[in-house]
Design a protein around this motif. Structure first.
Motif, PDB file in Angstrom:
ATOM      1  N   ILE A  52       0.858  -1.182   0.000  1.00 60.09           N
ATOM      2  CA  ILE A  52       0.000   0.000   0.000  1.00 60.09           C
ATOM      3  C   ILE A  52       0.889   1.225   0.000  1.00 60.09           C
ATOM      4  O   ILE A  52       1.836   1.302   0.788  1.00 60.09           O
ATOM      5  CB  ILE A  52      -0.908   0.011   1.237  1.00 60.09           C
ATOM      6  N   GLU A  53       0.596   2.173  -0.876  1.00 54.57           N
ATOM      7  CA  GLU A  53       1.385   3.400  -0.975  1.00 54.57           C
ATOM      8  C   GLU A  53       0.469   4.595  -1.141  1.00 54.57           C
ATOM      9  O   GLU A  53      -0.737   4.458  -1.240  1.00 54.57           O
ATOM     10  CB  GLU A  53       2.339   3.331  -2.165  1.00 54.57           C
ATOM     11  N   GLY A  54       1.081   5.752  -1.214  1.00 49.75           N
ATOM     12  CA  GLY A  54       0.364   6.994  -1.460  1.00 49.75           C
ATOM     13  C   GLY A  54       0.127   7.765  -0.177  1.00 49.75           C
ATOM     14  O   GLY A  54       0.046   7.181   0.900  1.00 49.75           O
ATOM     15  N   ASP A  55       0.011   9.076  -0.308  1.00 53.84           N
ATOM     16  CA  ASP A  55      -0.248   9.926   0.850  1.00 53.84           C
ATOM     17  C   ASP A  55      -1.553   9.547   1.538  1.00 53.84           C
ATOM     18  O   ASP A  55      -1.660   9.583   2.757  1.00 53.84           O
ATOM     19  CB  ASP A  55      -0.288  11.402   0.432  1.00 53.84           C
ATOM     20  N   ASP A  56      -2.545   9.182   0.740  1.00 58.80           N
ATOM     21  CA  ASP A  56      -3.845   8.790   1.289  1.00 58.80           C
ATOM     22  C   ASP A  56      -3.975   7.282   1.427  1.00 58.80           C
ATOM     23  O   ASP A  56      -5.065   6.776   1.701  1.00 58.80           O
ATOM     24  CB  ASP A  56      -4.972   9.310   0.387  1.00 58.80           C
ATOM     25  N   LYS A  57      -2.877   6.568   1.217  1.00 57.14           N
ATOM     26  CA  LYS A  57      -2.869   5.102   1.249  1.00 57.14           C
ATOM     27  C   LYS A  57      -3.980   4.552   0.357  1.00 57.14           C
ATOM     28  O   LYS A  57      -4.713   3.642   0.722  1.00 57.14           O
ATOM     29  CB  LYS A  57      -2.997   4.591   2.678  1.00 57.14           C
ATOM     30  N   ASP A  58      -4.064   5.115  -0.848  1.00 55.93           N
ATOM     31  CA  ASP A  58      -5.114   4.744  -1.789  1.00 55.93           C
ATOM     32  C   ASP A  58      -4.571   4.015  -3.005  1.00 55.93           C
ATOM     33  O   ASP A  58      -5.278   3.809  -3.976  1.00 55.93           O
ATOM     34  CB  ASP A  58      -5.884   5.974  -2.235  1.00 55.93           C
ATOM     35  N   LYS A  59      -3.308   3.597  -2.926  1.00 59.04           N
ATOM     36  CA  LYS A  59      -2.698   2.917  -4.068  1.00 59.04           C
ATOM     37  C   LYS A  59      -2.162   1.556  -3.656  1.00 59.04           C
ATOM     38  O   LYS A  59      -1.498   1.430  -2.635  1.00 59.04           O
ATOM     39  CB  LYS A  59      -1.570   3.765  -4.647  1.00 59.04           C
TER      40      LYS A  59
END
Length: 89
Positions: A52-59
């Motif tokens: 899980i990645e992304g600033d919003d953990k949306d990826k």
């Protein structure tokens, strides 16, 4: 080996609420949802790892060999909106 980055937005949550928003704010339900998504991805043929990645953990970052990205997206769209952000060999 492939690296696929997929952005996910769930259905049923507040408008515009992305995966990370739900994971952080819904407590146990969020953990259940996260487990459901990760399990779906891990069951896909060729997947070696899921992160899980992304600033919003949306990826979701999926790595593996011979992954059918179209099939993976189709499977994830049963849970929420899923779009490929990048696909690298």
């Amino acid at each position: 080996q492939q690296k696929i980055v997929i952005k996910i937005q769930t259905r049923g949550g507040p408008k515009g609420c992305v995966l990370g928003c739900i994971w952080r704010k819904r407590g146990d339900e969020g953990e259940g949802f996260q487990t459901k998504v990760m399990k779906k991805v891990a069951e896909t043929h060729g997947v070696i790892s899921v992160g899980i990645e992304g600033d919003d953990k949306d990826k979701l970052v999926v790595t593996g060999d011979g992954i059918d990205s179209a099939k993976l997206i189709q499977c994830l769209r049963k849970i929420g909106e899923a779009n490929i952000q990048s696909l690298e060999a």
